[in-house]
Structure formats: C-alpha cells, structure tokens
Design a protein around this motif. Structure first.
Motif, short mmCIF file in Angstrom:
data_model
loop_
_atom_site.label_atom_id
_atom_site.label_comp_id
_atom_site.label_asym_id
_atom_site.label_seq_id
_atom_site.Cartn_x
_atom_site.Cartn_y
_atom_site.Cartn_z
N LEU A 37 0.53 -0.98 -0.30
CA LEU A 37 -0.17 0.40 -0.04
C LEU A 37 0.75 1.15 -0.08
O LEU A 37 0.73 1.78 -0.22
N ASP A 38 2.07 1.10 0.79
CA ASP A 38 2.87 2.43 0.42
C ASP A 38 4.05 2.68 -0.20
O ASP A 38 3.35 3.93 -1.43
N GLY A 39 4.55 1.53 -1.33
CA GLY A 39 4.08 1.55 -2.31
C GLY A 39 3.21 2.00 -3.33
O GLY A 39 4.51 3.34 -4.18
N ALA A 40 2.48 1.61 -3.62
CA ALA A 40 1.03 2.14 -4.74
C ALA A 40 0.71 3.78 -4.16
O ALA A 40 0.78 4.63 -5.24
N GLU A 41 1.16 3.78 -2.47
CA GLU A 41 0.43 5.60 -2.32
C GLU A 41 1.99 6.26 -2.97
O GLU A 41 0.56 7.25 -3.56
N LEU A 42 2.73 6.21 -2.83
CA LEU A 42 3.66 7.05 -3.29
C LEU A 42 3.39 7.23 -4.48
O LEU A 42 3.75 8.28 -5.05
N ALA A 43 3.53 6.06 -5.35
CA ALA A 43 3.85 6.45 -7.07
C ALA A 43 2.84 6.86 -7.53
O ALA A 43 3.07 7.31 -8.21
N ARG A 44 1.23 6.73 -7.06
CA ARG A 44 0.26 7.74 -7.80
C ARG A 44 0.20 9.31 -6.78
O ARG A 44 -0.13 10.09 -7.60
N ALA A 45 1.48 9.40 -5.63
CA ALA A 45 0.96 11.10 -5.07
C ALA A 45 2.03 11.52 -6.23
O ALA A 45 1.84 12.37 -6.76
N LEU A 46 3.16 10.31 -6.78
CA LEU A 46 4.34 11.25 -8.12
C LEU A 46 3.60 11.15 -9.05
O LEU A 46 4.09 12.21 -9.69
N THR A 47 3.16 10.59 -9.58
CA THR A 47 2.23 10.94 -10.69
C THR A 47 1.25 11.70 -10.87
O THR A 47 0.37 11.93 -11.72
N GLY A 48 0.53 12.25 -9.82
CA GLY A 48 -0.63 12.72 -9.58
C GLY A 48 -0.30 14.46 -9.34
O GLY A 48 -1.15 15.17 -9.37
N HIS A 49 1.30 14.80 -8.94
CA HIS A 49 1.95 15.63 -8.47
C HIS A 49 2.68 16.14 -9.97
O HIS A 49 3.58 15.36 -10.29
N ARG A 50 2.59 18.07 -10.24
CA ARG A 50 3.53 18.29 -11.35
C ARG A 50 5.08 17.89 -10.53
O ARG A 50 6.04 17.85 -10.88
#
Length: 385
Positions: free
Chosen positions: A323-336
């Motif tokens: 879950l950590d890994g997915a949440e970090l990746a989603r944050a990185l792809t969702g922010h400029r």
C-alpha cells in the motif's frame, strides 16, 4: 510530474518496492530498482504470506494486477482459536458461509509467487541485481549520488528506501534504529499435517491457533498443502540460545530448551515443540520507535519496513508495504512537483503507520502479558465479525 521527468531509484526489490515500480511504470514514469541479491532466485522466497485485503487490494488495483493476484491467492483460514496452557479452548470462531466476507478479508499466497507476479509485470532490466547500496551523497537541490559496493555510482532526483529493517537509506532521514522488542519467535513447522500429524492438525484447526500463558505463547497457522507454521514466542534475551549453551543448528538441544521454557503446559501443546518436522529458526522481533517521524528531506523517502518496522503480529507487513508503494507512486504521478508529492505521501503515511504499529504492539503485549490470555480473550470477544 514536471516536464523533465526526475530520475527515480528504488532501493530494495521487496513487495513494497516492486509495487511502487509497477505503478510508476504503468503511468509511464521510468524507474530503476536496485537489490543486493545476486539474482531474482538467489534467495528462495519460502513460505506463505498472509495479506489483509484492506491494504493489499487497493495496491493491487493501482498496479493493475488484481485479477492476476486473485488467480494465485487463496482465502486464509478464517477459523480462530485461543487456548490456555492446559489446551482448554477459551475462544473459537469458525465462520459460516453466510458470515464469511466475499472476498475473504484475509488471503494468502506463496512468497515466491507474489514476487514473480510483481517482477514479471515490470519492463525488462528494471531491477539491477547484485547492487548493494553503500551510501548516498547529497548534491543539493534534492539530488543524491548513490554509491554501490561494486564501486559504481549514479545520480538520482529521488531515492526511495524500500530496503527493509536495516535500511541504508533511513540514516539519511532519521537517527532511529530498530530496537529489540524483548520478544523472540522460534519458528518451526509441520508438513502434510493432516496425514502425518493428525493430533496437531486437530488442535490447530482450519485457521489460526494461539495458546497463551504467563508471558509465553505458541502460535500456529495453516498454510498451503497441509503445512502448519509454528512460532514459540517468549520474552527474554535475544541471545537466549547462546546463554543456554546451544546452537540453533542443534535441533535436539534447542528442542530441550524450548520444552523446559514451556514446562507445565499440556502434552497436546508440547507436541507442537516435540514433533515438528525439521529444525528451528531464531526470529527475534525488532521495531522502530512509534511514531517514527523524520524531517522531510527533498530527494529521499521511505516505505515499508524501512519506514515503519513493526512486529509481525496482527498487521501483516507485506500488505502495508505494498500500500505504501502504490500510494507513493500515485502521489508522484498525480503531482507536477515531485517534492510536493513526497510531502503528501509522507503526511498520509504517518498516521496509518502509527496506527498499525500501535495495534501490533498492543496485540503482542496482550499475547505475552503476565496474565495472558486474559487480554487476548477480551480483544477477541469484542472484535467485529
């Protein structure tokens, strides 16, 4: 992401690091994973992993692997038994088909199958095997030069520490180090238990069984192909075997020490220590401080055990790391701005990790309390079905 995509390194090819890499690649963000193992199969991933669907399911959906995982996974045994040292059953929960969630809230899969699923989902050459991180050198503006033990170096805009309990990335962010909890697990097991060890199989049941008394516990769990995994848990020095004058490789000597520690327990429970297949493995439990808080540092962050090492009790760590890994990746792809993404991820991670660590510590304390199994019984009677 910014118009110039940052160079991202993930240190550690465990479930959390691989999930993070998969979600990044699925969103067209390049990433490189570094792992100290010489190859994917250098260390066989033996045994089963139990996963809570509340943590691993969102991660698997973000990774686009939910259906593939469902084909591999199986419901974990839902039955729960709590016994005292006389082998008296104090609590038993065996769900009926109508009361069992669909899908089950807990599932399990073999460690090697989960790793293979995640590795096969990545583009070729994503993982650099045989790469042990020696140190990181800050270069300013969030960039770090990673130096590996073979002498080669690479520069990254973001380094993600997914490298477990003894993380090499963590010291760049935090002075915290894992401490021994005062609790040791000694692992053993039974193969083809229903056929070869029918009395043990009946005692354990179809799911999980714990027998507790006065700071000691025997914890057993059903796994695939009739296997039962057992942990003898007790408080004491992590050097208990050395202090007892035995080597862990001397199975009969270790067995004698354990039988002495559990003296006075019912013979049906002592059979778990006397009749196991194979030897014993020493598993001292370590944990990070709770809460584990670090000052945000541009270009660095942590996930999984590197961020929140907790005892493997009540809360399965692999699902939390995914879950950590997915949440970090989603944050990185969702922010400029990648740094803003990491800040948002860390802000969401801390309360979730703290709550999980507190639950694990509380469950372990109840199981090994002087008045055990009173606390565990109270908890089981009041937990939601």
């Amino acid at each position: 992401m910014t118009p110039t995509t940052p160079r991202i390194a993930i240190i550690g090819a465990g479930p959390g690091g691989l999930t993070c890499a998969r979600v990044l690649q699925r969103n067209d963000v390049p990433v490189t994973v570094f792992d100290h193992d010489a190859a994917a199969g250098a260390r066989p991933q033996r045994g089963a992993l139990e996963l809570h669907m509340t943590t691993c399911q969102p991660a698997l959906r973000a990774a686009g692997l939910h259906e593939e995982f469902a084909a591999l996974a199986r419901p974990a045994g839902q039955e729960v038994r709590l016994l005292d040292h006389t082998a008296t059953v104090l609590f038993q929960y065996a769900p009926t088909p109508a009361s069992t969630p669909a899908p089950a809230d807990r599932c399990e899969t073999d460690r090697d199958e989960l790793r293979r699923l995640l590795l096969d989902s990545l583009t070729p050459e994503t993982v650099r095997w045989g790469s042990y991180l020696r140190t990181l050198h800050p270069l300013g503006d969030g960039r770090h030069r990673a130096e590996f033990d073979d002498g080669h170096t690479e520069t990254f805009d973001l380094v993600i520490g997914a490298d477990g309990s003894w993380s090499r990335v963590r010291p760049m962010l935090s002075e915290a180090t894992p401490h021994y909890t005062g609790v040791t697990f000694v692992e053993s097991g039974f193969e083809d238990a229903d056929t070869r060890h029918p009395e043990v199989a009946r005692l354990v049941g179809a799911g999980r069984m714990r027998a507790e008394s006065a700071g000691r516990a025997l914890i057993a769990r059903r796994e695939r192909h009739g296997r039962i995994r057992l942990y003898a848990a007790f408080r004491g020095s992590q050097d208990w075997a050395l202090e007892a004058g035995v080597r862990m490789t001397d199975t009969e000597a270790v067995r004698a020490v354990l039988l002495d520690r559990f003296a006075g327990w019912d013979e049906r429970l002592l059979a778990l220590l006397r009749d196991n297949d194979g030897g014993f493995a020493h598993r001292p439990l370590f944990a990070l401080p709770v809460p584990h808080i670090w000052t945000h540092t541009p270009g660095l962050t942590l996930l999984g055990d590197a961020a929140h090492l907790i005892p493997p009790f009540v809360v399965p760590g692999a699902g939390l790391a995914m879950l950590d890994g997915a949440e970090l990746a989603r944050a990185l792809t969702g922010h400029r701005d990648p740094d803003e993404a990491v800040r948002a991820y860390e802000a969401a991670l801390r309360p979730r990790a703290t709550e999980a660590a507190e639950r694990a510590a509380r469950g372990l304390a109840e199981a090994l309390a002087p008045d055990a199994p009173r606390g565990s019984l109270r908890h089981l009677r009041h937990r939601p079905r």
